[in-house]
Design a protein around this motif. Structure first.
Motif, mmCIF file in Angstrom:
data_model
loop_
_atom_site.group_PDB
_atom_site.id
_atom_site.type_symbol
_atom_site.label_atom_id
_atom_site.label_comp_id
_atom_site.label_asym_id
_atom_site.label_seq_id
_atom_site.Cartn_x
_atom_site.Cartn_y
_atom_site.Cartn_z
ATOM 1 N N SER A 81 94.619 -14.420 -9.569
ATOM 2 C CA SER A 81 93.900 -15.382 -10.408
ATOM 3 C C SER A 81 93.265 -16.472 -9.552
ATOM 4 N N ASP A 82 94.044 -17.023 -8.603
ATOM 5 C CA ASP A 82 93.510 -18.052 -7.703
ATOM 6 C C ASP A 82 92.264 -17.556 -6.979
ATOM 7 N N ARG A 83 92.315 -16.314 -6.539
ATOM 8 C CA ARG A 83 91.181 -15.767 -5.787
ATOM 9 C C ARG A 83 89.951 -15.627 -6.672
ATOM 10 N N VAL A 84 90.175 -15.206 -7.924
ATOM 11 C CA VAL A 84 89.040 -15.092 -8.860
ATOM 12 C C VAL A 84 88.414 -16.469 -9.077
ATOM 13 N N MET A 85 89.264 -17.475 -9.312
ATOM 14 C CA MET A 85 88.757 -18.827 -9.578
ATOM 15 C C MET A 85 87.999 -19.362 -8.368
ATOM 16 N N LYS A 86 88.509 -19.084 -7.190
ATOM 17 C CA LYS A 86 87.824 -19.551 -5.970
ATOM 18 C C LYS A 86 86.443 -18.920 -5.842
ATOM 19 N N THR A 87 86.334 -17.688 -6.278
ATOM 20 C CA THR A 87 85.026 -17.029 -6.229
ATOM 21 C C THR A 87 84.065 -17.696 -7.221
ATOM 22 N N LEU A 88 84.580 -18.053 -8.383
ATOM 23 C CA LEU A 88 83.724 -18.649 -9.424
ATOM 24 C C LEU A 88 83.215 -20.030 -9.023
ATOM 25 N N VAL A 89 84.034 -20.760 -8.293
ATOM 26 C CA VAL A 89 83.666 -22.121 -7.896
ATOM 27 C C VAL A 89 82.317 -22.145 -7.173
ATOM 28 N N ASP A 90 82.028 -21.091 -6.444
ATOM 29 C CA ASP A 90 80.779 -21.061 -5.677
ATOM 30 C C ASP A 90 79.528 -21.080 -6.548
ATOM 31 N N PHE A 91 79.661 -20.728 -7.806
ATOM 32 C CA PHE A 91 78.470 -20.608 -8.652
ATOM 33 C C PHE A 91 78.081 -21.882 -9.379
ATOM 34 N N VAL A 92 79.062 -22.758 -9.602
ATOM 35 C CA VAL A 92 78.800 -23.945 -10.422
ATOM 36 C C VAL A 92 79.456 -25.174 -9.800
ATOM 37 N N PRO A 93 78.931 -26.341 -10.112
ATOM 38 C CA PRO A 93 79.574 -27.549 -9.603
ATOM 39 C C PRO A 93 80.950 -27.772 -10.226
ATOM 40 N N LEU A 116 71.284 -14.652 -18.082
ATOM 41 C CA LEU A 116 71.852 -13.311 -18.104
ATOM 42 C C LEU A 116 71.917 -12.738 -16.686
ATOM 43 N N ALA A 117 70.873 -12.996 -15.931
ATOM 44 C CA ALA A 117 70.856 -12.531 -14.535
ATOM 45 C C ALA A 117 71.972 -13.206 -13.742
ATOM 46 N N LEU A 118 72.178 -14.490 -14.009
ATOM 47 C CA LEU A 118 73.264 -15.215 -13.352
ATOM 48 C C LEU A 118 74.614 -14.580 -13.698
ATOM 49 N N ALA A 119 74.790 -14.311 -14.997
ATOM 50 C CA ALA A 119 76.044 -13.715 -15.463
ATOM 51 C C ALA A 119 76.325 -12.406 -14.740
ATOM 52 N N ILE A 120 75.292 -11.606 -14.609
ATOM 53 C CA ILE A 120 75.471 -10.303 -13.971
ATOM 54 C C ILE A 120 75.831 -10.475 -12.495
ATOM 55 N N ARG A 121 75.235 -11.473 -11.866
ATOM 56 C CA ARG A 121 75.547 -11.722 -10.464
ATOM 57 C C ARG A 121 76.997 -12.193 -10.300
ATOM 58 N N ILE A 122 77.434 -13.059 -11.213
ATOM 59 C CA ILE A 122 78.826 -13.529 -11.169
ATOM 60 C C ILE A 122 79.772 -12.345 -11.263
ATOM 61 N N ARG A 123 79.488 -11.502 -12.212
ATOM 62 C CA ARG A 123 80.332 -10.344 -12.453
ATOM 63 C C ARG A 123 80.436 -9.445 -11.228
ATOM 64 N N GLU A 124 79.289 -9.205 -10.611
ATOM 65 C CA GLU A 124 79.281 -8.328 -9.435
ATOM 66 C C GLU A 124 80.016 -8.958 -8.260
ATOM 67 N N THR A 125 79.836 -10.260 -8.111
ATOM 68 C CA THR A 125 80.466 -10.943 -6.977
ATOM 69 C C THR A 125 81.992 -10.955 -7.114
ATOM 70 N N VAL A 126 82.472 -11.262 -8.329
ATOM 71 C CA VAL A 126 83.930 -11.287 -8.534
ATOM 72 C C VAL A 126 84.523 -9.911 -8.263
ATOM 73 N N LYS A 127 83.831 -8.903 -8.723
ATOM 74 C CA LYS A 127 84.317 -7.529 -8.509
ATOM 75 C C LYS A 127 84.380 -7.209 -7.011
ATOM 76 N N GLN A 128 83.335 -7.643 -6.324
ATOM 77 C CA GLN A 128 83.274 -7.349 -4.889
ATOM 78 C C GLN A 128 84.342 -8.116 -4.100
ATOM 79 N N HIS A 129 84.549 -9.388 -4.463
ATOM 80 C CA HIS A 129 85.483 -10.221 -3.698
ATOM 81 C C HIS A 129 86.942 -9.951 -4.029
ATOM 82 N N THR A 130 87.223 -9.599 -5.276
ATOM 83 C CA THR A 130 88.629 -9.513 -5.689
ATOM 84 C C THR A 130 89.022 -8.149 -6.246
ATOM 85 N N GLY A 131 88.055 -7.350 -6.611
ATOM 86 C CA GLY A 131 88.361 -6.061 -7.219
ATOM 87 C C GLY A 131 88.622 -6.149 -8.717
#
Length: 420
Positions: A81-93, A116-131
């Motif tokens: 969970s911590d790793r997912v949250m850390k990935t999300l922090v990069d997208f928003v202040p 929507l494009a942002l959402a899709i990018r978030i989704r892909e990044t979280v998957k890539q960083h954390t699985g």
DNA sequence: TCTGGGGTCCTAGGACCC
DNA sequence: TCTGGGGTCCTAGGACCC
């Protein structure tokens, strides 16, 4: 705009990250004591495994369908969970961690054209960083973002993202959402609403405000505002300090003796004390309960709780154990099969504002030092090696966890090994 | 044999105060 | 004839969330 990111079947997904052979295979994760199903992979849902079903009633189904069954491993899930949250922090202040597998993102100041494009990018990044696979819902309030997320899970599986960008889509979403599935509507309110002819969120949106006020109190009123697209639920970027801390657990097996119930309770008191110290609070009251297993029809049933006001507020393990034992002496009665005990500490004051009696303050510095040392050692050793005598060494009351996966990411001796 | 755990908020009612 | 009003604190219970 608010985005709600929700990890899909989180606990199951965590297990899969470290065990690729679980892909495509039905997976379930069980609650404490391997009791109920609390997380299901898509395949398990397809099999008709229901949320909250007792594991023992589904054993045949699990065997026949080669279901991978796991005890819950909160150390692992917390770390992922911590790793997912850390990935999300990069997208928003700013973001609000709402639960172990959800976060609200603040999109108000972002100048994105296409969310929507942002959402899709978030989704892909979280998957890539954390699985971990996630779903993203974006709308103008928290409640609607929740709804968009749910809508994405049901109706937009290809992208896993929904942005309620226009009225048309918003209405489609509202209409597709049963009242029972609205964030903030539980079983009781759902029943009441259905009885009064409100079936979906769109209908509820048009309900008379006064009726909602009277029947669903101010909570319902706030919900209605949110459904209309006006934010009524505040941001909580910093998690507020807890107002009460509860540690309670069912035993791995039934217990009769005061001694063993006491060991369990002392251990839970020690957990509460540690959590108190972590938030630098002292508790002024404790509540202790014991209970038998209500599912065992043939057993004599008993439940009792007691609340004690402490002479001096404390976060000391020794003190809390002492008072919890006093409380136990009051509630414990001989002759029952006990199934569960627990302690809640409450009415907190800041650690540095404790009002001592004239003679109480003596030794507090020493006690503080002892706790700091114990906490530090236990933390670095990764388990509660240093314990108080009252916690005992009994194993009977300990949780049943027969299908526990390794703590891959938090214990060096359980790290994933790859053979080549 | 076997059925989770940890929280929050709101309301109503009683005790008590001046 | 006529019997206050406003407030706090506490508890219990009910609703919700993950």
């Amino acid at each position: 705009m608010y985005a709600l990111i929700d990890c899909n079947n989180f606990y199951c997904s965590c297990e899969r990250v470290f065990n690729p052979s679980l892909e495509k295979r039905p997976v379930v994760v069980l609650s404490n004591n391997d009791g109920c199903v609390i997380s299901r992979s898509e395949e398990a849902k397809q099999l008709g495994v229901r949320m909250g079903t007792p594991a023992f009633t589904s054993e045949t189904c699990f065997q026949q369908n080669n279901v991978a069954v796991y005890s819950s491993n909160y150390t692992l899930y917390g770390d992922i969970s911590d790793r997912v949250m850390k990935t999300l922090v990069d997208f928003v202040p700013r973001l609000e961690v709402y639960s172990i597998d959800e976060a609200f993102l603040d999109l108000h100041d972002l100048r994105y054209q296409d969310l929507l494009a942002l959402a899709i990018r978030i989704r892909e990044t979280v998957k890539q960083h954390t699985g971990i696979p996630v779903t993203v819902g974006i709308a103008s309030t928290k409640t609607l973002a929740k709804m968009a997320n749910r809508f994405a899970k049901k109706k937009k599986k290809e992208t896993g993202c929904v942005w309620a960008a226009n009225q048309e889509l918003l209405n489609e979403m509202l209409e597709a959402t049963d009242v029972a599935d609205i964030w903030g509507i539980g079983p009781q309110y759902a029943k009441l609403l259905m009885k009064n002819g409100f079936k979906n969120a769109l209908q509820l949106l048009r309900a008379p405000e006064e009726w909602i006020r009277v029947n669903l109190s101010v909570v319902g009123q706030r919900l209605l505002t949110e459904l209309k697209g006006i934010p009524a639920i505040e941001w909580e970027f910093e998690p507020p300090d807890k107002k009460a801390i509860c540690t309670a657990r069912g035993f791995g097996q039934l217990i009769k003796t005061r001694q063993e119930v006491g060991e369990a309770l002392a251990s839970y008191a020690a957990i509460c004390a540690l959590k108190l110290r972590e938030q630098k609070s002292c508790a002024s009251k404790i509540e202790v309960f014991v209970e038998t297993n209500a599912f065992r029809r043939d057993d004599k049933q008993y439940r009792r709780s007691i609340r004690l006001t402490l002479p001096v507020s404390t976060n000391s393990t020794a003190e809390l154990i002492k008072y919890s034992m006093q409380a136990l002496d009051i509630v414990y009665k001989e002759g029952y099969n006990y199934h569960k005990t627990g302690i809640t500490v409450m009415d907190f004051i800041p650690e540095d504002k404790v009002q001592y009696g004239l003679y109480d303050a003596a030794g507090t510095d020493k006690a503080k030092l002892i706790h700091q040392t114990i906490d530090k050692l236990n933390k670095s050793l990764g388990k509660d090696l240093l314990r108080f005598a009252k916690q005992g060494y009994g194993t009977k009351w300990k949780l049943k966890q027969t299908k526990l996966s390794p703590c891959y990411t938090t214990r060096i001796d359980e790290i994933l090994k790859v053979k080549i």
